[in-house]
Design an enzyme around this catalytic site. Structure first.
Site, PDB file in Angstrom:
ATOM      1  N   ASP A  28       0.868  -1.171   0.000  1.00 43.96           N
ATOM      2  CA  ASP A  28       0.000   0.000   0.000  1.00 43.96           C
ATOM      3  C   ASP A  28       0.914   1.234   0.000  1.00 43.96           C
ATOM      4  OD1 ASP A  28      -2.442   1.524   0.426  1.00 43.96           O
ATOM      5  OD2 ASP A  28      -1.705   1.811   2.475  1.00 43.96           O
ATOM      6  N   ASP A  30      -0.035   5.116   0.801  1.00 45.46           N
ATOM      7  CA  ASP A  30      -0.191   6.119   1.853  1.00 45.46           C
ATOM      8  C   ASP A  30      -0.215   5.423   3.212  1.00 45.46           C
ATOM      9  OD1 ASP A  30      -0.384   8.625   2.894  1.00 45.46           O
ATOM     10  OD2 ASP A  30      -2.344   9.092   2.046  1.00 45.46           O
ATOM     11  N   ASP A 226      -1.456  -0.421   6.012  1.00 45.48           N
ATOM     12  CA  ASP A 226      -1.648   0.245   7.300  1.00 45.48           C
ATOM     13  C   ASP A 226      -3.109   0.279   7.716  1.00 45.48           C
ATOM     14  OD1 ASP A 226      -2.203   2.209   5.221  1.00 45.48           O
ATOM     15  OD2 ASP A 226      -2.277   3.697   6.819  1.00 45.48           O
TER      16      ASP A 226
HETATM   17 MG   LIG Z   1      -2.736   3.213   3.428  1.00 47.26          MG
END
Ligand SMILES: [Mg+2]
Length: 363
Positions: A28, A30, A226
């Site tokens: 991923d 961001d 995240d």
């Molecule tokens: Mg993310």
């Protein structure tokens, strides 16, 4: 990489670094590679080393606004050299789904940033701009320039029989001013008017993971993310192993409270967890032990964390998340299928400091 190795889990850990267990990291962006405008500290170096260890890297994003070329250029600028072919966007997953269902050359109305139309064209679809062009599908992705006229066009097309496809359903996007409307909010405008539920193709939908596997040819991918409700759930629904990093939006309390689909297999402070072995969590007298840390469930709803007096069984800790791993395994063993917050207390000063560090209360 060996094919007969048992899949990693939080209890089992990995006896070697993930770079040696998995062939492709599906990262991923961001909260993993960068936060806002800057790279996560140390991560460009980590990714370079993972590559040198033989792991292939791909970057997976639900943000459909930018083209793979734009994303690759941004990553390269941050010190993470990337090619457009290594970027996998939810626009591309949507385009693959539409091309498979509607056939090559099908007319599609694109709503969103330039990444949406570019992905549709690359998949051999014909991009149109008006409902009068009789599109068979509307693909809607995030774009800061999406306006009423485009939403109105989407509504007319969907009411005329076009299939409504959303690249992702995230209601919000983060910004320095707090959350702002994400694609899901604008998709909601169209579906509120048409009464039609969209087909969603981004994370956590398995279509997104399928796109990643198709593009990378991964045999044993590791999803690195995240967010529990996109990255980790997407991996879980696709049967892939996941690594949760704490460099983005998830806090330890949210991790402990996660239901089965939101529980990652591995934990790390950041993507540096690709380069280290992950310790196992073992059952001991009524509790769970990871390194020197023991988590015990006492009574109905409380966990206690303690630092064992001595330990001859492990070497130097590879990170500072041993106790959190023990707490997660202990809590999830008790909550089973339920998503329930954990009340945690510390048995000693070391445990109190660790809990404070993770924002988990204390004694
Ligand atoms: Mg993310």
């Amino acid at each position: 990489m060996s094919a007969d190795r048992a899949p990693a889990s939080l209890a089992a850990g990995t006896s070697t670094p993930p770079t040696q267990v998995f062939d492709v990291a599906l990262l991923d962006l961001d909260g993993v590679v960068y936060v806002g405008p800057a790279a996560v500290s140390g991560v460009p170096e980590v990714l370079g080393e993972a590559r040198r260890d033989g792991m292939r890297l791909a970057y997976v994003t639900n943000n459909a606004a930018r083209t793979p070329q734009q994303v690759a250029a941004h990553l390269t600028e941050l010190g993470v050299p990337a090619e457009p072919g290594e970027i996998i966007t939810s626009s591309q997953a949507a385009a693959t789904v539409v091309a498979e269902r509607m056939g090559p050359g099908a007319r599609v109305l694109a709503v969103g940033g330039p990444g949406v139309a570019a992905a549709l064209t690359a998949a051999g679809l014909t991009v149109v701009e008006q409902a009068e062009d009789e599109p068979v599908a509307v693909v809607q992705g995030y774009g800061p320039g999406v306006d009423w006229a485009q939403l109105a066009e989407a509504v007319v097309a969907v009411r005329g029989g076009a299939r409504h496809v959303a690249t992702n359903a995230d209601a919000t996007i983060p910004s320095p001013r707090g959350v702002l409307p994400g694609n899901g909010a604008l998709v909601g405008v169209v579906s509120a008017v048409t009464g039609q539920q969209p087909l969603v193709t981004g994370k956590p939908d398995p279509a997104m993971h399928a796109e990643c596997v198709r593009r990378t040819g991964a045999q044993r991918p590791l999803v690195v993310g995240d967010r529990l409700d996109t990255d980790i759930e997407g991996a879980s629904r696709a049967g892939a192993t996941s690594l949760l990093v704490f460099s983005g939006v998830t806090e330890p309390a949210g991790l402990l409270a996660a239901g089965p689909r939101h529980r990652p297999d591995l934990l790390a402070r950041d993507a540096g967890g690709l380069l280290t072995a992950h310790p196992a969590v073992n059952a001991v007298n009524g509790g769970w032990r990871c390194g020197r840390w023991v988590a015990t469930a006492d009574g109905e709803d409380r966990l206690t964390l303690a630092l064992a007096a001595e330990d001859g069984t492990v070497g130097a800790p590879v990170d500072d998340l041993y106790g959190l791993r023990a707490l997660a395994v202990a809590h999830w063993a008790r909550t089973g299928e339920e998503a329930r917050p954990a009340a945690v207390s510390a048995a000693d000063d070391d445990a109190a400091r660790a809990l404070a560090d993770w924002g988990l209360g204390g004694r």
